[in-house]
Design a protein around this motif. Sequence first.
Motif, PDB file in Angstrom:
ATOM      1  N   UNK A   1       4.170   1.694   3.898  1.00  0.00           N
ATOM      2  CA  UNK A   1       3.319   2.812   3.481  1.00  0.00           C
ATOM      3  C   UNK A   1       4.147   4.098   3.489  1.00  0.00           C
ATOM      4  N   UNK A   2       3.927   4.965   2.496  1.00  0.00           N
ATOM      5  CA  UNK A   2       4.721   6.198   2.418  1.00  0.00           C
ATOM      6  C   UNK A   2       3.928   7.460   2.738  1.00  0.00           C
ATOM      7  N   UNK A   3       2.586   7.382   2.708  1.00  0.00           N
ATOM      8  CA  UNK A   3       1.745   8.555   2.965  1.00  0.00           C
ATOM      9  C   UNK A   3       0.617   8.169   3.913  1.00  0.00           C
ATOM     10  N   UNK A   4       0.383   8.994   4.931  1.00  0.00           N
ATOM     11  CA  UNK A   4      -0.752   8.819   5.823  1.00  0.00           C
ATOM     12  C   UNK A   4      -1.702   9.998   5.657  1.00  0.00           C
TER      13      UNK A   4
ATOM     14  N   UNK B   1       0.833  -1.209   0.000  1.00  0.00           N
ATOM     15  CA  UNK B   1       0.000   0.000   0.000  1.00  0.00           C
ATOM     16  C   UNK B   1       0.866   1.257   0.000  1.00  0.00           C
ATOM     17  N   UNK B   2       0.524   2.198  -0.869  1.00  0.00           N
ATOM     18  CA  UNK B   2       1.258   3.462  -0.915  1.00  0.00           C
ATOM     19  C   UNK B   2       0.712   4.433   0.125  1.00  0.00           C
ATOM     20  N   UNK B   3      -0.596   4.339   0.385  1.00  0.00           N
ATOM     21  CA  UNK B   3      -1.281   5.292   1.248  1.00  0.00           C
ATOM     22  C   UNK B   3      -2.085   4.558   2.319  1.00  0.00           C
ATOM     23  N   UNK B   4      -2.029   5.075   3.537  1.00  0.00           N
ATOM     24  CA  UNK B   4      -2.931   4.629   4.598  1.00  0.00           C
ATOM     25  C   UNK B   4      -3.881   5.786   4.896  1.00  0.00           C
ATOM     26  N   UNK B   5      -5.167   5.467   5.019  1.00  0.00           N
ATOM     27  CA  UNK B   5      -6.183   6.484   5.279  1.00  0.00           C
ATOM     28  C   UNK B   5      -6.893   6.145   6.584  1.00  0.00           C
TER      29      UNK B   5
ATOM     30  N   UNK C   1       8.837   8.256   9.147  1.00  0.00           N
ATOM     31  CA  UNK C   1       9.235   8.773   7.839  1.00  0.00           C
ATOM     32  C   UNK C   1       8.114   8.919   6.830  1.00  0.00           C
ATOM     33  N   UNK C   2       6.852   8.768   7.257  1.00  0.00           N
ATOM     34  CA  UNK C   2       5.729   8.922   6.341  1.00  0.00           C
ATOM     35  C   UNK C   2       5.422  10.400   6.122  1.00  0.00           C
ATOM     36  N   UNK C   3       4.999  10.744   4.914  1.00  0.00           N
ATOM     37  CA  UNK C   3       4.449  12.067   4.646  1.00  0.00           C
ATOM     38  C   UNK C   3       3.010  12.075   5.157  1.00  0.00           C
ATOM     39  N   UNK C   4       2.563  13.208   5.678  1.00  0.00           N
ATOM     40  CA  UNK C   4       1.249  13.222   6.307  1.00  0.00           C
ATOM     41  C   UNK C   4       0.367  14.372   5.832  1.00  0.00           C
ATOM     42  N   UNK C   5      -0.917  14.065   5.757  1.00  0.00           N
ATOM     43  CA  UNK C   5      -1.963  15.041   5.465  1.00  0.00           C
ATOM     44  C   UNK C   5      -3.095  14.790   6.455  1.00  0.00           C
TER      45      UNK C   5
ATOM     46  N   UNK D   1      -2.631   1.593  -4.649  1.00  0.00           N
ATOM     47  CA  UNK D   1      -2.938   0.644  -3.572  1.00  0.00           C
ATOM     48  C   UNK D   1      -2.985   1.347  -2.215  1.00  0.00           C
ATOM     49  N   UNK D   2      -4.083   1.124  -1.471  1.00  0.00           N
ATOM     50  CA  UNK D   2      -4.264   1.802  -0.197  1.00  0.00           C
ATOM     51  C   UNK D   2      -4.721   0.822   0.876  1.00  0.00           C
ATOM     52  N   UNK D   3      -4.541   1.258   2.113  1.00  0.00           N
ATOM     53  CA  UNK D   3      -5.091   0.542   3.257  1.00  0.00           C
ATOM     54  C   UNK D   3      -5.894   1.560   4.055  1.00  0.00           C
TER      55      UNK D   3
END
Length: 299
Positions: free
Chosen positions: A113-116, A26-30, A237-241, A82-84
């Motif tokens: 995962x690289x982005x949250x 997964x690239x992104x976790x939401x 180390x994840x990027x976050x929004x 791909x996301x989780x």
Amino acid sequence: MTEIYENAKKGADFIVSKYPENFTTPKVAIICGTGLGGIANILHPDSKVEIPYGEIPGFMKSTVQGHAGKLILGYIGSNKIPVICMVGRFHSYEGYDIKDTVFPVRVFTVLGVSVLIATNAAGGLNQSFSIGDIMVIDDHINIPGLAGLHPLKGHNDERFGTRFQPLSDAYDHDLRFLVYQGAESLEISRSIHEGTYAFVSGPTFETRAECRYLQTIGADVVGMSTVPEIIVARHGGLRTLAMSLVTNVAVIDRPPSGKEKLPEKKMDDGIASHEEVLEAGKAASKDIEQIVKYVVNNL
């Protein structure tokens, strides 16, 4: 902390064993906030796999109304990112240790995962905000953390991150830019602001004096989540929004004086309720879903 890493590895391995066919890391976790579980609907329906929290080693049980308590794996957008998706989160006010509330983010870190992206329902302190507005978080005030209730307290495992994690860049600028770009592209008319989120422990809604205090120290909204998750994501180390949906407007006026008889129900004016939070979330969820979809698809 070493135990946390090993436990996170067990949780990650279990999730990998449930990957849909041909699913990649997964690239992104939401993380879906209160009343915002509909974000999970933007995943492609033909590829989704749902995993109840109770099946995942190390995960707690979500007990709050509006939190379904499951992970969903799948793809978002025409680019099939791909996301989780975490439908419901954990809070320390549920009785969990703060390290348990952020354990899923540790698992996401181990997964690669690289982005949250985190969403939440929040009370509006900024008097220019209205119910139904969206606030993109650009900074936070960690009230429990300043008092010692911090998710990074204790031994530091360098496999996650550095001992002293800087947070002046916690909220990624490029991701915030994508939110505004997406809102314009999608012609979303809902007001979108940027501002500071004050994290408090809950579960009580804030008193009038507490709201005035938080407003005075620079907070635009107040809520009971998100900040610990952002801290742990940045530690890994994840990027976050992060985005807040303003679901109620905080009451900041002083209470009526006890020197005079009170008009009927006057003390109830503007009082917050969990039902109000859920209802506002329902009304705004479609716009937030489309913004999240745009952001993820354009990474």
